[in-house]
Design a protein around this motif. Structure first.
Motif, PDB file in Angstrom:
ATOM      1  N   ASN A  39      12.527 134.856  97.334  1.00  0.00           N
ATOM      2  CA  ASN A  39      11.561 134.448  96.323  1.00  0.00           C
ATOM      3  C   ASN A  39      10.980 135.643  95.592  1.00  0.00           C
ATOM      4  O   ASN A  39      10.761 135.594  94.377  1.00  0.00           O
ATOM      5  CB  ASN A  39      10.437 133.648  96.985  1.00  0.00           C
ATOM      6  CG  ASN A  39      10.753 132.175  97.002  1.00  0.00           C
ATOM      7  OD1 ASN A  39      10.754 131.522  95.980  1.00  0.00           O
ATOM      8  ND2 ASN A  39      11.102 131.674  98.180  1.00  0.00           N
ATOM      9  N   ASN A  42      13.350 136.638  93.095  1.00  0.00           N
ATOM     10  CA  ASN A  42      13.318 135.711  91.965  1.00  0.00           C
ATOM     11  C   ASN A  42      12.170 136.035  91.021  1.00  0.00           C
ATOM     12  O   ASN A  42      12.330 136.001  89.806  1.00  0.00           O
ATOM     13  CB  ASN A  42      13.149 134.280  92.490  1.00  0.00           C
ATOM     14  CG  ASN A  42      14.487 133.650  92.770  1.00  0.00           C
ATOM     15  OD1 ASN A  42      15.523 134.258  92.495  1.00  0.00           O
ATOM     16  ND2 ASN A  42      14.480 132.465  93.319  1.00  0.00           N
ATOM     17  N   ALA A  61      17.915 133.779  88.503  1.00  0.00           N
ATOM     18  CA  ALA A  61      16.966 133.246  89.476  1.00  0.00           C
ATOM     19  C   ALA A  61      17.351 131.813  89.854  1.00  0.00           C
ATOM     20  O   ALA A  61      17.258 131.422  91.023  1.00  0.00           O
ATOM     21  CB  ALA A  61      15.556 133.275  88.895  1.00  0.00           C
ATOM     22  N   THR A  64      20.110 132.001  92.227  1.00  0.00           N
ATOM     23  CA  THR A  64      19.606 132.456  93.537  1.00  0.00           C
ATOM     24  C   THR A  64      19.003 131.277  94.292  1.00  0.00           C
ATOM     25  O   THR A  64      19.197 131.133  95.503  1.00  0.00           O
ATOM     26  CB  THR A  64      18.544 133.531  93.322  1.00  0.00           C
ATOM     27  OG1 THR A  64      19.042 134.490  92.417  1.00  0.00           O
ATOM     28  CG2 THR A  64      18.174 134.183  94.629  1.00  0.00           C
ATOM     29  N   MET A  65      18.273 130.436  93.556  1.00  0.00           N
ATOM     30  CA  MET A  65      17.661 129.283  94.219  1.00  0.00           C
ATOM     31  C   MET A  65      18.719 128.377  94.830  1.00  0.00           C
ATOM     32  O   MET A  65      18.576 127.914  95.964  1.00  0.00           O
ATOM     33  CB  MET A  65      16.833 128.486  93.214  1.00  0.00           C
ATOM     34  CG  MET A  65      15.489 129.084  92.938  1.00  0.00           C
ATOM     35  SD  MET A  65      14.616 128.009  91.810  1.00  0.00           S
ATOM     36  CE  MET A  65      13.236 129.037  91.413  1.00  0.00           C
TER      37      MET A  65
ATOM     38  N   TYR B  49       5.720 131.672  87.616  1.00  0.00           N
ATOM     39  CA  TYR B  49       6.883 131.386  86.763  1.00  0.00           C
ATOM     40  C   TYR B  49       6.444 130.700  85.501  1.00  0.00           C
ATOM     41  O   TYR B  49       6.833 131.071  84.394  1.00  0.00           O
ATOM     42  CB  TYR B  49       7.892 130.494  87.500  1.00  0.00           C
ATOM     43  CG  TYR B  49       8.595 131.142  88.676  1.00  0.00           C
ATOM     44  CD1 TYR B  49       8.465 132.498  88.934  1.00  0.00           C
ATOM     45  CD2 TYR B  49       9.397 130.387  89.523  1.00  0.00           C
ATOM     46  CE1 TYR B  49       9.095 133.068  90.016  1.00  0.00           C
ATOM     47  CE2 TYR B  49      10.037 130.955  90.608  1.00  0.00           C
ATOM     48  CZ  TYR B  49       9.884 132.296  90.848  1.00  0.00           C
ATOM     49  OH  TYR B  49      10.506 132.861  91.921  1.00  0.00           O
ATOM     50  N   GLN B  61      11.052 125.403  91.321  1.00  0.00           N
ATOM     51  CA  GLN B  61      10.499 126.082  92.490  1.00  0.00           C
ATOM     52  C   GLN B  61       9.688 125.103  93.327  1.00  0.00           C
ATOM     53  O   GLN B  61       9.821 125.065  94.552  1.00  0.00           O
ATOM     54  CB  GLN B  61       9.621 127.250  92.019  1.00  0.00           C
ATOM     55  CG  GLN B  61       8.807 127.928  93.093  1.00  0.00           C
ATOM     56  CD  GLN B  61       9.606 128.994  93.822  1.00  0.00           C
ATOM     57  OE1 GLN B  61      10.766 129.209  93.501  1.00  0.00           O
ATOM     58  NE2 GLN B  61       8.979 129.607  94.810  1.00  0.00           N
TER      59      GLN B  61
END
Lengths: 99, 255, 630
Positions: A39, A42, A61, A64-65, B49, B61
């Motif tokens: 994280n 990210n 990102a 990556t998640m 973000y 997220q």
């Protein structure tokens, strides 16, 4: 304020995650620390994206998640499998490599 | 690009909280607390973000990380035992000082590197890239330049799901014992007290709460009737107050 | 150059015989010797056929070749297994197969009571095949195969009675000393290929015209080393005396008539190299001169009849090498002496075998004497060989040896005088020790052991001797009649142009030689015929005699100079192998084990300590970036 400050936060979070991997013994907590490091990375990507004015960082990102999600699924399955056979979630108990 | 004051306020409020929560993750004893602190860090990141014009990632997220991944973590924690708390004393000699020294060195080097680094231009901001909306902008990139990695990642997801199934699958080596077989096995144990199986909570009791132990035929409380989790948490009630007054404990064996 | 498809039969026939006898085992015991003799005789027949074909062609076109197969073809290194029959090799072919056949016939009777007679004949056939390959090969490499083959056959035959340890040792000694020479030949081949790019005689001759003299000298010296090994020349001569351990027909065929002359063949065949390398040629002459005196001296002190003949062989080959070293003037005479020597020495060896046959295998001449009355045929044939070897006209040795002595005198200058005198001295000593052999064996008072019953040998044995004797009587006359052999060999070894001024007229040389011979014979008669000889060698003799009896110290020299240092070197090498090489290997292992057990301490098996190492690695990496971007 400067967007670089986000990077400092990301660096600190990453460091904390790395230390957590080393010092904690519960496999699940170790795993959570790995997630924390991902994280943090990210956050750095998103910040770079903003600084550069392009969306490439955000795309990275995003990937990556997805990869992190895969990793969690498989990793937790492994932890469950080990727990089932050894009745323990401590990473120190799985030290058969030495012998 | 100018950063508005509200964002600065938000940052200076949330960033220390996130770092402190992350530190707390390391220091708390129980894995559940760590998980909750991590969830909070993730929500903070989601807010960061969104503040940085990454609306889509912020939502993802929250949905993927705090929603799915952290729930998975908690689920596994429940499976493994929610009460399994870590002892924080170090068992490998010398590891902790090394780790702390390394952390300070690592963090210091990283911070000093970020402080020194320059990208060659002042921050641009995403107002231009997000002109048609953040989701649209990402979609254009994902389905044009990044379509191949995108497909590969989808294959990875499927593989991971399959892998998890394979790993979690428990192959039986012997047939599952039938009710009859386990009943016979109980009587074969030699100790007749186990023959009847574990007493259910509240049996013979004058109270049927889950945290009250059952009473055995001789009137004594049976701790085995209480869930191990409740016992470990110390949430078991003293059963003496519910005990029968007089019980005939003589057993006459029939010839 | 024309080709002939029948050359291969020369070799194939005896090879077939050897293979049949060796693979057939005991089943061929009954008729094996007949097959082997037949094969040798057929090979002789093929040789005669080839000779008649050759006579039908004119001088330059007499050589024929036959390519058998492509042997080695690697890049520009192309060797064919091919045969070459020219005027030089036909002489050898006829000598080998002719004398070989006679000795096969002789062996039928000589080896009659030996239970391994079949094996003996198999080896003989193997020898004939190898020797023919040696003289027929068209390149040094093909020659080398035959060269090794005769070495093997010689080893097997010297050690034929290998149940006696001394005989087995003698065969090993011959083999090992031959290997030294073989090494020289292999070096010569390698140098020839490296500098001239070919190994065929034709190609080397072609290339030698524009090759450096240094390279040719190196090749020449290496060829000389090879020749000294095979032909028992100084300094590799010590094995020949011991080689008499083999059955007598072997001594006659291999160690007198054919194999030991292979060195002479090699030198004459390589005439183009030696002609272009005067240093190597001078060495050849020196080796020949030393050996001819050396062998003759050893011959004077030997009581063993076969060893005396062996020493004489050594000395006579010294004459041939001397002749071959004298250049175009001497090549033909060297070959002539080789051929005549093949006749008379083989006949004398077989005669010695006949004497042994009649005297219970006794070889000590001091226990012979007065045998002429009991073995008249052997006496006459041996006597003819004796007259031939000491060089009495008109026997064969007179023509060939005289020619060499004359050529030596004519070599010019001081060199000619020295060489001629050495050759003359050798002739005198030869006359002395051969007369000694003759007198002790046949004419002096009988000194037999009590159980000796001398008798003449069966006809199967004396017939071959008689045929060879005819050769030793007539060969010299035939070869020199109108310079027949010289003209015959001229296309191969080159003619003798550039006439030297004659140092001494031929008649004077003959006279000198005859005088020397007469002196030698006279001393022998006075010492052995007119005075009494003891059947036990006298112990009280001068130091010189003792030295000569010990073969002029050749074995002591070899032992002190080569064997002991060699053994020490071997011990040193073993020790250094143990300490240095094995020590290094063990040291590496120890370092690996030590570093492994040191590194093992870091392998705790705990995933977290591995993670700590990863973290430290990351720190190092970032520190690197930090320093680089400073």
């Amino acid at each position: 304020m400067n967007p670089y400050n986000y990077l400092y936060v990301a660096g600190l979070l990453f460091t904390i995650g790395a230390v957590g991997v080393v010092v904690r013994r519960n496999a699940i907590v170790v795993f959570m620390c790995v997630e924390l490091m991902l994280n943090a990375a990210n956050l750095a990507f998103v910040t770079f994206s903003r600084i550069n004015g392009t969306l490439e960082g955000q795309v990275t990102a995003f990937f990556t998640m997805v990869v992190a999600a895969c990793e969690v699924v498989v990793g937790l399955a492994i932890i469950v499998a080990i727990y089932r056979s050894r009745r323990s979630a401590s990473v120190d108990d799985a030290s058969l490599l030495k012998r | 690009m100018v950063i508005q004051t509200p964002e600065a306020i938000m940052f200076w409020f949330l960033a220390p909280l996130a770092v402190l929560s992350a530190l707390g993750m390391l220091l708390v004893k129980k894995a559940v607390h760590s998980a909750l602190l991590l969830a909070w860090v993730m929500i903070t990141l989601a807010i960061f973000y969104i503040a940085q014009d990454a609306l889509f990632l912020g939502i993802v997220q929250i949905v993927v990380y705090t929603g799915a991944v952290m729930m998975l973590f908690l689920f596994i924690l429940m499976l493994v035992g929610v009460d399994s708390s870590d002892s924080l004393t170090e068992t490998i000699p010398g590891l902790r000082p090394i780790a702390i020294t390394a952390a300070i060195g690592f963090g210091g080097l990283l911070t000093s590197l970020i402080g020194r680094a320059t990208l060659g231009r002042s921050p641009v901001g995403l107002s231009q890239a997000n002109a048609e909306g953040n989701v649209q902008g990402l979609a254009v990139l994902l389905f044009s330049d990044y379509v191949w990695p995108f497909e590969v990642v989808s294959a990875l997801l499927i593989t991971a799901a399959l892998g998890a199934m394979v790993l979690a699958h428990h192959q039986r080596t012997v047939a599952r014992p039938t009710q009859r077989e386990s009943s016979i096995a109980r009587f074969r144990l030699g100790n007749l007290s186990s023959a009847a199986g574990l007493p259910g909570p509240g049996v013979f009791a004058r109270h049927n709460a889950v945290d009250v132990p059952a009473l055995l035929p001789d009137g004594t409380p049976a701790p085995t009737s209480i869930s191990a989790t409740l016992k470990a948490r110390g949430d078991m009630l003293e059963s003496g107050q519910f005990q029968l007054d007089v019980v005939d404990t003589t057993v006459v064996e029939e010839k | 150059m024309s080709t002939s498809s029948s050359l291969v039969y020369l070799i194939a026939l005896p090879l077939f015989g050897a293979a049949t006898l060796l693979l057939g085992g005991r089943r061929t015991d009954k008729w094996g010797h007949l097959l082997a003799t037949g094969m040798a005789a057929s090979s002789f027949g093929v040789g005669l056929y080839q000779l008649s074909e050759m006579l039908g062609r004119s001088g330059e076109e007499r050589a024929v070749t036959q390519k058998l197969f492509s042997w080695i073809a690697v890049g520009n290194f192309n060797i064919d297994a091919a045969l070459l029959l020219d005027q030089l090799s036909i002489c050898f072919v006829l000598l080998i197969t002719g004398v070989g056949t006679l000795i096969h016939i002789y062996s039928i009777a000589y080896m009659e009571h030996d239970e391994n007679r079949r094996r003996f004949f198999a080896y003989l056939n193997l020898f004939i095949a190898s020797m023919l390959l040696l003289v027929l090969g068209n390149s040094y490499l093909n020659l080398y195969v035959g060269w090794e083959g005769v070495g093997l056959a010689s080893y097997l035959l010297i050690g034929f009675w290998n149940q006696k340890p001394a005989y087995a040792t003698a065969s090993k000694k011959a083999f090992v000393m031959n290997r030294v020479g073989d090494m020289g030949l292999s070096f010569a081949i390698m140098i020839a290929f490296a500098t001239l790019g070919t190994t065929t005689f034709e190609g080397v001759q072609e290339a030698s015209h524009h090759a450096s003299e240094a390279a040719l000298t190196a090749i020449g010296i290496m060829l000389l080393v090879a020749a000294t090994g095979k032909s028992a020349q100084f300094p590799l001569q010590a094995w020949l005396g011991d080689a008499m351990a083999g059955p007598t027909p072997v001594s006659a065929l291999i160690h007198a008539a054919t194999m030991v002359t292979a060195g002479v063949y090699l030198i004459v065949r390589s005439n183009f190299i030696f002609d272009a390398a005067p240093t190597a040629q001078l060495l050849v002459v020196i080796v020949g001169a030393i050996t001819l005196i050396f062998g003759a001296l050893i011959g004077t002190a030997k009581d063993d009849i076969k060893k005396a003949l062996a020493a004489s062989t050594m000395s006579q080959i010294g004459y041939m090498v001397l002749g071959a070293g004298l250049g175009p003037a001497g090549y033909a005479f060297a070959i002539m002496h080789l051929l005549t020597h093949g006749f008379f020495k083989a006949s004398m060896f077989l005669g010695a075998g006949s004497v042994m046959h009649g005297m219970n295998d006794e070889v000590n001449m001091r226990k012979f004497g007065n045998l002429r009355k009991f073995m008249p045929i052997t006496f006459v044939t041996f006597g003819l060989g004796y007259l031939a070897i000491i060089g009495v006209p008109p026997f064969a040795g007179f023509y060939s040896k005289d020619a060499i002595i004359e050529t030596a005198f004519n070599a010019g200058g001081v060199k000619g005088i020295i060489l001629g005198s050495v050759a003359l001295l050798g002739a005198a000593i030869t006359a002395f020790y051969m007369s000694r052999v003759m007198i002790l064996t046949f004419t002096s008072r009988g000194r037999w052991d009590d159980n000796a019953h001398p008798h003449e040998s069966p006809w199967l044995m004396w017939l071959p001797i008689a045929i060879l004797s005819v050769g030793s009587v007539t060969a010299g006359f035939l070869f020199t009649r109108g310079d027949a052999l010289v003209h015959w060999l001229e296309p191969v070894v080159g003619g003798h142009h550039g006439e030297h001024e004659e140092f001494l007229p031929a008649l004077v040389v003959s006279g000198l030689a005859l005088t020397a011979v007469a002196i030698g014979v006279a001393i022998a008669i006075v010492k052995y015929q007119l005075s009494d000889v003891d059947s036990i060698a006298p112990e009280k003799v001068s130091a010189l005699t003792r030295f000569v009896r010990r073969d002029l110290g050749q074995d002591a020299f070899n032992e002190a100079v080569f064997m002991r240092p060699g053994q020490s070197l071997t011990k040193l090498l073993v020790a250094s192998d143990d300490r240095v090489i094995d020590g290094a290997v063990r040291g590496i292992a120890r370092v690996a084990i030590g570093s492994g057990s040191a590194l093992r301490k870091t392998q705790t098996g705990f995933a977290r300590s591995y993670a700590a190492f990863i973290l430290i690695g990351a720190i190092v990496l970032i520190a690197g970036i930090w320093v680089v971007t400073q």
